[in-house]
Design an enzyme around this catalytic site. Sequence first.
Site, PDB file in Angstrom:
ATOM      1  N   LYS A 138       0.844  -1.215   0.000  1.00 62.96           N
ATOM      2  CA  LYS A 138       0.000   0.000   0.000  1.00 62.96           C
ATOM      3  C   LYS A 138       0.875   1.260   0.000  1.00 62.96           C
ATOM      4  O   LYS A 138       0.770   2.142   0.862  1.00 62.96           O
ATOM      5  CB  LYS A 138      -0.994  -0.016   1.170  1.00 62.96           C
ATOM      6  CG  LYS A 138      -2.299   0.691   0.787  1.00 62.96           C
ATOM      7  CD  LYS A 138      -3.440   0.283   1.670  1.00 62.96           C
ATOM      8  CE  LYS A 138      -4.666   1.168   1.477  1.00 62.96           C
ATOM      9  NZ  LYS A 138      -5.250   1.214   0.145  1.00 62.96           N
TER      10      LYS A 138
HETATM   11  N1  PMP Z   1      -6.432  -3.670  -3.498  1.00 61.13           N
HETATM   12  C1  PMP Z   1      -5.986  -2.407  -3.504  1.00 61.13           C
HETATM   13  C2  PMP Z   1      -4.980  -2.013  -4.526  1.00 61.13           C
HETATM   14  C3  PMP Z   1      -6.479  -1.474  -2.575  1.00 61.13           C
HETATM   15  O1  PMP Z   1      -6.039  -0.216  -2.580  1.00 61.13           O
HETATM   16  C4  PMP Z   1      -7.465  -1.891  -1.644  1.00 61.13           C
HETATM   17  C5  PMP Z   1      -8.054  -0.897  -0.687  1.00 61.13           C
HETATM   18  N2  PMP Z   1      -7.321  -0.792   0.491  1.00 61.13           N
HETATM   19  C6  PMP Z   1      -7.871  -3.234  -1.664  1.00 61.13           C
HETATM   20  C7  PMP Z   1      -7.344  -4.098  -2.606  1.00 61.13           C
HETATM   21  C8  PMP Z   1      -8.852  -3.759  -0.649  1.00 61.13           C
HETATM   22  O2  PMP Z   1      -8.238  -3.852   0.614  1.00 61.13           O
HETATM   23  P1  PMP Z   1      -9.080  -3.686   1.957  1.00 61.13           P
HETATM   24  O3  PMP Z   1     -10.149  -4.703   1.901  1.00 61.13           O
HETATM   25  O4  PMP Z   1      -8.114  -3.937   3.050  1.00 61.13           O
HETATM   26  O5  PMP Z   1      -9.603  -2.305   1.967  1.00 61.13           O
END
Ligand code: PMP
Length: 319
Positions: free
Chosen positions: A157
């Site tokens: 991230k």
């Molecule tokens: N993939 C990406 C690239 C993201 O930015 C996110 C959002 N955080 C997700 C998947 C989904 O992750 P989460 O369920 O932890 O929000």
Amino acid sequence: MVVPKNAYFMGEIVPYSEARIGVLTHGFNYGTAVFGGIRAYWNEDQEQLYVFRPLDHYRRFLNSTRLLLMEFEHTPESLTQITLDLLRADGYRCDLYIRPIAYKADEIIGVKLHDLLDELAIVAFPYEPYVKNDENAHVTISSWRRVDDNVIPARGKISGAYANSALIKSDALRAGFDEALVLTQEGHISEGSAMNVFIVREGALVTPPITENILEGITRKSVIELARAEMGLTVVERPIDRSEVYLADELFLTGTAAQITAVTRVDYRPIGAGTMGPITSRLRRLYDDITRGRLDRYRRWNKPVYAESSEAVEKEYTG
Ligand code: PMP
């Protein structure tokens, strides 16, 4: 978007207008920052605000900081506590989005990761739906490819990597789609621009494994657990071919912002019957109940912001 009231910035809670960085800030110039995205859900009946799985979000957040050689004393517990303090200071009684961000704070020229100052900020603000069309989204397969683990690790991230997501998302929206799926360099389905992907094939739920350059989503993890425990479904983590998507019985996207978004068309091809399928629909209802603290057996994922009855306080929050 509503402007946040306060921010946790340089070690204290200050009015948002005072949480400012300089133009030369390293993280701003080189994308050397990592962030999180957490949601808090307002439960009107209980007059309570629940943060969804903050410990898991902050565990991933701190892992991301390690990938960029950042050093913090913080723990998932201390960051959760700061978040609660911030939300109490804000006093919101509505659904919120919470954005923690850690960044290389030096105002210098020079691309590197080591021997730089690390800072951390957190803001929260009322949430507006992310994918407008979350019951019958139309997605395309992006012509862009997902950043590879040996380019910029997607599991981190990392702010700089979101230029990849932005390219994917804008091209999809400007071509008239709601969202896009993106392929790995090898040509397998990786995920959406900012959400993970699941398909239903022959009654089983299939999702790409964490080695397919995905962000290890907290919603993904929750859905896998719910599908197995609550619905008795087989969940398989394996590479997915592009053509499997076209032939899927159901398809949905998961993410903190997107929650569980039903996809009913991919590149003008109907998915299944072309309407939201039963598994997607059931998971959406479950997820809604759980995030709002309406399902006791998942209260371990809900961190209450405001004071509550002693009976509820005794429950253990581990998520
Ligand atoms: N993939 C990406 C690239 C993201 O930015 C996110 C959002 N955080 C997700 C998947 C989904 O992750 P989460 O369920 O932890 O929000």
